[in-house]
Motif scaffolding. Structure first.
Motif, mmCIF file in Angstrom:
data_model
loop_
_atom_site.group_PDB
_atom_site.id
_atom_site.type_symbol
_atom_site.label_atom_id
_atom_site.label_comp_id
_atom_site.label_asym_id
_atom_site.label_seq_id
_atom_site.Cartn_x
_atom_site.Cartn_y
_atom_site.Cartn_z
ATOM 1 N N ALA A 1 0.834 -1.207 0.000
ATOM 2 C CA ALA A 1 0.000 0.000 0.000
ATOM 3 C C ALA A 1 0.867 1.254 0.000
ATOM 4 C CB ALA A 1 -0.935 -0.010 1.207
ATOM 5 N N ALA A 2 1.931 1.260 0.796
ATOM 6 C CA ALA A 2 2.811 2.432 0.864
ATOM 7 C C ALA A 2 3.467 2.709 -0.490
ATOM 8 C CB ALA A 2 3.874 2.217 1.940
ATOM 9 N N THR A 3 3.917 1.656 -1.151
ATOM 10 C CA THR A 3 4.553 1.828 -2.455
ATOM 11 C C THR A 3 3.551 2.331 -3.482
ATOM 12 O OG1 THR A 3 6.142 0.088 -1.960
ATOM 13 C CG2 THR A 3 5.884 0.677 -4.273
ATOM 14 N N LEU A 4 2.356 1.795 -3.471
ATOM 15 C CA LEU A 4 1.318 2.245 -4.401
ATOM 16 C C LEU A 4 1.030 3.736 -4.210
ATOM 17 C CD1 LEU A 4 -0.676 1.309 -6.610
ATOM 18 C CD2 LEU A 4 -2.344 0.966 -4.774
ATOM 19 N N HIS A 5 0.871 4.154 -2.956
ATOM 20 C CA HIS A 5 0.609 5.573 -2.681
ATOM 21 C C HIS A 5 1.813 6.443 -3.051
ATOM 22 C CE1 HIS A 5 -3.339 5.320 -0.892
ATOM 23 N NE2 HIS A 5 -2.947 4.254 -0.214
ATOM 24 N N SER A 6 3.017 5.958 -2.781
ATOM 25 C CA SER A 6 4.222 6.722 -3.131
ATOM 26 C C SER A 6 4.328 6.914 -4.644
ATOM 27 C CB SER A 6 5.471 6.019 -2.605
ATOM 28 O OG SER A 6 5.471 6.006 -1.204
ATOM 29 N N PHE A 7 4.106 5.852 -5.402
ATOM 30 C CA PHE A 7 4.140 5.963 -6.869
ATOM 31 C C PHE A 7 3.057 6.921 -7.354
ATOM 32 C CE2 PHE A 7 7.255 2.793 -7.038
ATOM 33 C CZ PHE A 7 7.614 2.503 -8.339
ATOM 34 N N ASN A 8 1.896 6.847 -6.743
ATOM 35 C CA ASN A 8 0.792 7.720 -7.114
ATOM 36 C C ASN A 8 1.223 9.187 -7.036
ATOM 37 O OD1 ASN A 8 -1.825 8.729 -7.606
ATOM 38 N ND2 ASN A 8 -2.321 8.649 -5.442
ATOM 39 N N HIS A 9 1.818 9.566 -5.916
ATOM 40 C CA HIS A 9 2.215 10.965 -5.730
ATOM 41 C C HIS A 9 3.480 11.321 -6.510
ATOM 42 C CE1 HIS A 9 -0.935 11.713 -2.908
ATOM 43 N NE2 HIS A 9 -0.591 10.639 -2.215
ATOM 44 N N ARG A 10 4.429 10.427 -6.538
ATOM 45 C CA ARG A 10 5.708 10.695 -7.202
ATOM 46 C C ARG A 10 5.537 10.881 -8.708
ATOM 47 N NH1 ARG A 10 9.249 6.167 -5.523
ATOM 48 N NH2 ARG A 10 8.987 7.174 -3.529
ATOM 49 N N TYR A 11 4.657 10.086 -9.331
ATOM 50 C CA TYR A 11 4.523 10.102 -10.790
ATOM 51 C C TYR A 11 3.163 10.609 -11.258
ATOM 52 C CZ TYR A 11 8.748 7.555 -10.087
ATOM 53 O OH TYR A 11 9.997 7.206 -9.667
ATOM 54 N N ASN A 12 2.393 11.176 -10.335
ATOM 55 C CA ASN A 12 1.093 11.764 -10.674
ATOM 56 C C ASN A 12 0.218 10.766 -11.441
ATOM 57 O OD1 ASN A 12 -0.804 13.809 -10.584
ATOM 58 N ND2 ASN A 12 -0.122 14.697 -12.509
ATOM 59 N N LEU A 13 0.067 9.589 -10.870
ATOM 60 C CA LEU A 13 -0.702 8.517 -11.508
ATOM 61 C C LEU A 13 -2.172 8.594 -11.126
ATOM 62 C CD1 LEU A 13 1.586 5.433 -10.763
ATOM 63 C CD2 LEU A 13 1.469 6.758 -12.861
ATOM 64 N N GLU A 14 -2.998 8.244 -12.067
ATOM 65 C CA GLU A 14 -4.391 7.962 -11.761
ATOM 66 C C GLU A 14 -4.478 6.446 -11.693
ATOM 67 O OE1 GLU A 14 -7.525 10.101 -13.657
ATOM 68 O OE2 GLU A 14 -6.162 11.709 -14.238
ATOM 69 N N ILE A 15 -4.862 5.948 -10.528
ATOM 70 C CA ILE A 15 -4.888 4.502 -10.309
ATOM 71 C C ILE A 15 -6.320 4.008 -10.401
ATOM 72 C CG2 ILE A 15 -4.394 2.654 -8.663
ATOM 73 C CD1 ILE A 15 -2.148 4.511 -7.562
ATOM 74 N N MET A 16 -6.513 2.964 -11.185
ATOM 75 C CA MET A 16 -7.837 2.390 -11.374
ATOM 76 C C MET A 16 -7.768 0.897 -11.145
ATOM 77 S SD MET A 16 -10.896 2.942 -11.995
ATOM 78 C CE MET A 16 -12.396 2.406 -12.715
#
Length: 177
Positions: free
Chosen positions: A137-152
């Motif tokens: 979960a931490a890695t998913l959230h970090s990638f989300n913010h670091r790379y401005n991802l929209e996660i679906m």
């Protein structure tokens, strides 16, 4: 360039209908997606993409001031993961390559699409790897913010091709209006 023109509704429809979805040549096990595209007359082709698994281009249309194909892979991309096990591998053993792909991409819009899973599956540890659920979960959230991802998350992969097509169709419509 294309966003500088003012198109009528019928011209927008014509441009959207000329959209061709790009499928990265390394993308495997996506028959459920290409079968849907075939069945519904959605144009697609395979091409090596520098980032992501899917993007699109607009076919040339000189009548509408589109003199040659306009590739949007530097504008928008979708990275697809078939399940949490695949994503877990990308976050652990394949992390450097996976992270470089997002870090070096020029795309303004980046999507991470995760099939056959939900966010609760990560939180509850409902996947078949040794990756700690808190780290996942931490890695998913970090990638989300670091790379401005929209996660679906798409729990039923039968809806994946509809999502891919919808993301590109409505992105294109938004820049044409």
């Amino acid at each position: 360039m294309i966003e500088k023109y003012k198109y009528s509704d019928s011209e927008i429809k014509s441009i959207v209908d000329s959209m061709v979805i790009l499928v990265d040549t390394r993308e495997k096990k996506n028959k459920h997606i290409t079968d849907y595209f075939d069945k519904h007359g959605i144009n697609y082709c395979s091409r090596a993409l520098s980032s992501g698994d899917y993007s699109f281009f607009i076919a040339e249309n000189p009548e509408l001031s589109i003199p040659r194909p306009l590739y949007m892979d530097n504008e928008i991309l979708i990275e697809r993961k078939a399940n949490l096990e695949e994503l877990s591998g990308n976050f652990t053993t394949g992390r450097t390559r996976f992270e470089e792909e997002f870090a070096t991409s020029n795309a303004k819009k980046k999507y991470l699409l995760i099939e056959n899973a939900s966010y609760s599956d990560i939180i509850e540890g409902n996947y078949n790897t040794q990756y700690n659920k808190n780290s996942f979960a931490a890695t998913l959230h970090s990638f989300n913010h670091r790379y401005n991802l929209e996660i679906m998350f798409i729990p039923n992969n039968a809806y994946t091709p509809i999502y891919i097509y919808g993301v590109f169709k409505y992105y294109l419509k938004s820049i044409l209006k």
